[in-house]
Design a protein around this motif. Structure first.
Motif, PDB file in Angstrom:
ATOM      1  N   GLU A  84       0.836  -1.201   0.000  1.00  0.00           N
ATOM      2  CA  GLU A  84       0.000   0.000   0.000  1.00  0.00           C
ATOM      3  C   GLU A  84       0.870   1.249   0.000  1.00  0.00           C
ATOM      4  OE1 GLU A  84      -2.789  -0.094   3.203  1.00  0.00           O
ATOM      5  OE2 GLU A  84      -3.583  -2.065   2.668  1.00  0.00           O
ATOM      6  N   LYS A  88       1.032   4.241  -2.758  1.00  0.00           N
ATOM      7  CA  LYS A  88       0.559   5.563  -2.356  1.00  0.00           C
ATOM      8  C   LYS A  88       1.671   6.586  -2.168  1.00  0.00           C
ATOM      9  CE  LYS A  88      -3.597   3.773  -0.068  1.00  0.00           C
ATOM     10  NZ  LYS A  88      -4.326   3.630   1.222  1.00  0.00           N
ATOM     11  N   SER A 127       1.267  -4.137  -8.847  1.00  0.00           N
ATOM     12  CA  SER A 127       1.066  -2.837  -8.186  1.00  0.00           C
ATOM     13  C   SER A 127       1.354  -1.689  -9.146  1.00  0.00           C
ATOM     14  CB  SER A 127       1.975  -2.728  -6.961  1.00  0.00           C
ATOM     15  OG  SER A 127       1.633  -3.664  -5.971  1.00  0.00           O
TER      16      SER A 127
END
Length: 277
Positions: A84, A88, A127
């Motif tokens: 994550e 981000k 990703s």
């Protein structure tokens, strides 16, 4: 010679030849596999076996022996919070840094060190593809994935996995990147496989054969296999191939004296290389 003494002989051999530090106690599963290995190759004397195989360049038997101790549990998107953060914070930071240097195209270089059977580099690539969407085809990107185990690399290149190597939502969430083979297994699609380069490499090597640097290096749950002295040298070599403002990911349970290497902590087990003042 007792099994314990045999293990210490093997442990010393692997440390000397590969620089890998095995645990003092042999785990039950590894003990069982070691017994099967001995039976398979009819080993009467471990000392003679290791001496003979050590003279064979690229001994397949020694590679198989190492796998008994190194192949551990891994899965897609293992340690989810790190991925994550990768999406981000890390990817946007790299893009921003690339743009600040007035480059005409985005060129992202990532290294997955100790990639095992490939779940980590494929998770990295998925990703990236999720982040860039259709624009992924317009950037230079890819992932170099290395490991000391040839059998693990062979599995990684095939990209075929059991359903147990992913959580319950993985197959539905990332259906664009994988395809089912049967009820119990799936395969990473070819367009994802093409973006990964798998190579055999031992982090304990004196020299790292990389022409350029990376903006992101994943080296998770690997450093634990080396003693403190070797680990320090390996980390320095790794960081010599990490760009300034680049990111290093390590295992969530690994102890890491990051400040002594010129790194700042970004998040748990995630660090950034900064220029010295």
């Amino acid at each position: 010679m007792t099994q314990t003494k045999n293990y210490y002989l093997i442990k010393a051999f692997i440390l000397k030849k590969y620089g890998l530090l095995l645990p003092d106690d042999l785990k039950p599963l590894a003990r069982s596999h070691l017994c099967m290995f001995r039976t398979k190759y009819e080993i009467e004397c471990w000392k003679n076996f290791l001496y003979s195989e050590n003279k064979i360049l690229g001994s397949k038997k020694l590679e198989e022996l190492i796998d008994i101790f190194l192949v551990g549990h891994t899965s897609f998107f293992r340690h989810g919070p790190q991925f994550e953060l990768f999406q981000k914070l890390v990817i946007p930071s790299i893009i921003s840094d690339e743009n600040s240097q007035n480059r005409n195209e985005i060129d992202i270089k990532i290294w997955s060190a100790g990639c095992s059977t490939g779940e980590e580099p494929y998770s990295i690539l998925i990703s990236l593809m999720e982040f860039f969407g259709t624009n992924y085809k317009n950037i230079k990107c890819g992932c170099l994935a290395t490991d000391v185990s040839e059998s693990s690399l062979s599995k990684a290149r095939k990209g075929v996995y059991s359903n147990t190597q992913s959580d319950g939502n993985f197959k539905s969430k990332y259906s664009n990147y994988i395809q089912s083979i049967d009820e119990g297994s799936f395969e990473v699609k070819n367009f994802v496989k093409r973006e990964a380069v798998f190579r055999s490499f031992n982090l304990n090597s004196e020299e790292f054969p990389f022409k350029g640097n990376f903006q992101v290096i994943f080296c998770r749950n690997v450093l634990m296999y080396f003693n403190r002295k070797r680990r320090s040298r390996i980390v320095k070599n790794i960081l010599n191939h990490l760009d300034y403002n680049g990111f290093l990911f390590v295992g969530s349970s690994e102890k890491f004296e990051y400040s002594s290497y010129g790194l700042i902590k970004v998040d748990h087990a995630v660090f950034k290389k900064v220029k010295p003042f």
